[in-house]
Design an enzyme around this catalytic site. Structure first.
Site, PDB file in Angstrom:
ATOM      1  N   ASP A  30      34.852   5.741  14.972  1.00 24.76           N
ATOM      2  CA  ASP A  30      35.387   6.025  16.362  1.00 24.76           C
ATOM      3  C   ASP A  30      34.209   6.134  17.262  1.00 24.76           C
ATOM      4  OD1 ASP A  30      38.346   7.509  16.981  1.00 24.76           O
ATOM      5  OD2 ASP A  30      36.483   7.927  18.463  1.00 24.76           O
ATOM      6  N   VAL A  96      46.303   4.912  21.448  1.00 26.60           N
ATOM      7  CA  VAL A  96      46.261   3.675  21.329  1.00 26.60           C
ATOM      8  C   VAL A  96      47.366   3.234  20.399  1.00 26.60           C
ATOM      9  CG1 VAL A  96      45.043   1.778  20.170  1.00 26.60           C
ATOM     10  CG2 VAL A  96      43.781   3.565  21.257  1.00 26.60           C
ATOM     11  N   HIS A 100      46.909   3.648  13.507  1.00 25.68           N
ATOM     12  CA  HIS A 100      45.564   3.922  13.054  1.00 25.68           C
ATOM     13  C   HIS A 100      45.600   5.258  12.205  1.00 25.68           C
ATOM     14  CE1 HIS A 100      45.818   5.245  17.040  1.00 25.68           C
ATOM     15  NE2 HIS A 100      44.906   6.195  16.968  1.00 25.68           N
ATOM     16  N   HIS A 102      42.893   8.278  11.352  1.00 29.00           N
ATOM     17  CA  HIS A 102      41.757   8.797  11.540  1.00 29.00           C
ATOM     18  C   HIS A 102      41.128   9.621  10.095  1.00 29.00           C
ATOM     19  CE1 HIS A 102      42.004   9.272  15.903  1.00 29.00           C
ATOM     20  NE2 HIS A 102      43.136   9.152  15.612  1.00 29.00           N
TER      21      HIS A 102
HETATM   22  P1  AMP Z   1      44.682   8.216  19.007  1.00 29.09           P
HETATM   23  O1  AMP Z   1      44.449   9.505  19.912  1.00 29.09           O
HETATM   24  O2  AMP Z   1      45.325   8.800  17.753  1.00 29.09           O
HETATM   25  O3  AMP Z   1      45.585   7.234  19.582  1.00 29.09           O
HETATM   26  O4  AMP Z   1      43.330   7.768  18.895  1.00 29.09           O
HETATM   27  C1  AMP Z   1      42.598   6.656  19.471  1.00 29.09           C
HETATM   28  C2  AMP Z   1      41.098   6.852  19.123  1.00 29.09           C
HETATM   29  O5  AMP Z   1      40.574   5.631  19.141  1.00 29.09           O
HETATM   30  C3  AMP Z   1      40.306   7.851  19.656  1.00 29.09           C
HETATM   31  O6  AMP Z   1      39.742   8.726  18.668  1.00 29.09           O
HETATM   32  C4  AMP Z   1      39.418   6.851  20.504  1.00 29.09           C
HETATM   33  O7  AMP Z   1      38.157   7.727  20.500  1.00 29.09           O
HETATM   34  C5  AMP Z   1      39.170   5.886  19.476  1.00 29.09           C
HETATM   35  N1  AMP Z   1      38.787   4.610  20.470  1.00 29.09           N
HETATM   36  C6  AMP Z   1      39.194   4.104  21.581  1.00 29.09           C
HETATM   37  N2  AMP Z   1      38.632   2.937  21.690  1.00 29.09           N
HETATM   38  C7  AMP Z   1      37.643   2.802  20.857  1.00 29.09           C
HETATM   39  C8  AMP Z   1      36.561   1.515  20.424  1.00 29.09           C
HETATM   40  N3  AMP Z   1      36.602   0.575  21.394  1.00 29.09           N
HETATM   41  N4  AMP Z   1      35.881   1.729  19.510  1.00 29.09           N
HETATM   42  C9  AMP Z   1      36.118   2.771  18.393  1.00 29.09           C
HETATM   43  N5  AMP Z   1      37.178   3.808  18.665  1.00 29.09           N
HETATM   44  C10 AMP Z   1      37.906   3.747  19.875  1.00 29.09           C
END
Ligand code: AMP
Length: 114
Positions: A30, A96, A100, A102
């Site tokens: 992340d 996003v 996914h 975490h």
């Molecule tokens: P969520 O809030 O569960 O949708 O988590 C989305 C996660 O994606 C967050 O922890 C962000 O820090 C991570 N994120 C967003 N863009 C990127 C990226 N380009 N590379 C790695 N992690 C990302």
């Protein structure tokens, strides 16, 4: 094929620190880590939310969990443990819209989450 950011990472159009990869799943660090270890595990297939999973995704989900295990081993989380989180939808703070997981570890985590 979609233009979502995680699809683009899966297609290697956007750089990411990859931890593990199979034909159907990608694990990468992340970019804003919330713990000493914070890895995201995604199916390469664009599935917006957990609630969009269907029975045809059963094998894919098994693959995702195998990659979670492998990423956890690789990041040294096996003994102390780790947390696996899926934010599904706005109240959970899903930012996003590509399913996914975490993988969070490397310190003792609080409960309940905020
Ligand atoms: P969520 O809030 O569960 O949708 O988590 C989305 C996660 O994606 C967050 O922890 C962000 O820090 C991570 N994120 C967003 N863009 C990127 C990226 N380009 N590379 C790695 N992690 C990302």
């Amino acid at each position: 094929m979609t233009d979502c950011i995680f699809c683009r990472i899966a297609r290697r159009e956007i750089p990411a620190e990859v931890v593990e990869e199979t034909p159907s799943v990608l694990a990468f660090k992340d970019v804003h880590p919330q713990a000493p270890v914070h890895v995201l595990v995604i199916p390469k297939k664009h599935i917006p939310r957990l609630m969009d999973l269907s029975e045809e995704d059963s094998a894919l989900l098994a693959d995702v969990h195998r990659v979670v295990q492998e990423a956890a081993r690789r990041m040294g989380l096996t003994d102390d443990g780790f947390r696996l989180v899926v934010n599904n939808g706005p109240f959970a703070g899903q930012a996003v819209d590509h399913l996914h997981y975490h993988v969070l570890g490397g310190r003792k985590l609080g409960w309940p989450p905020g």
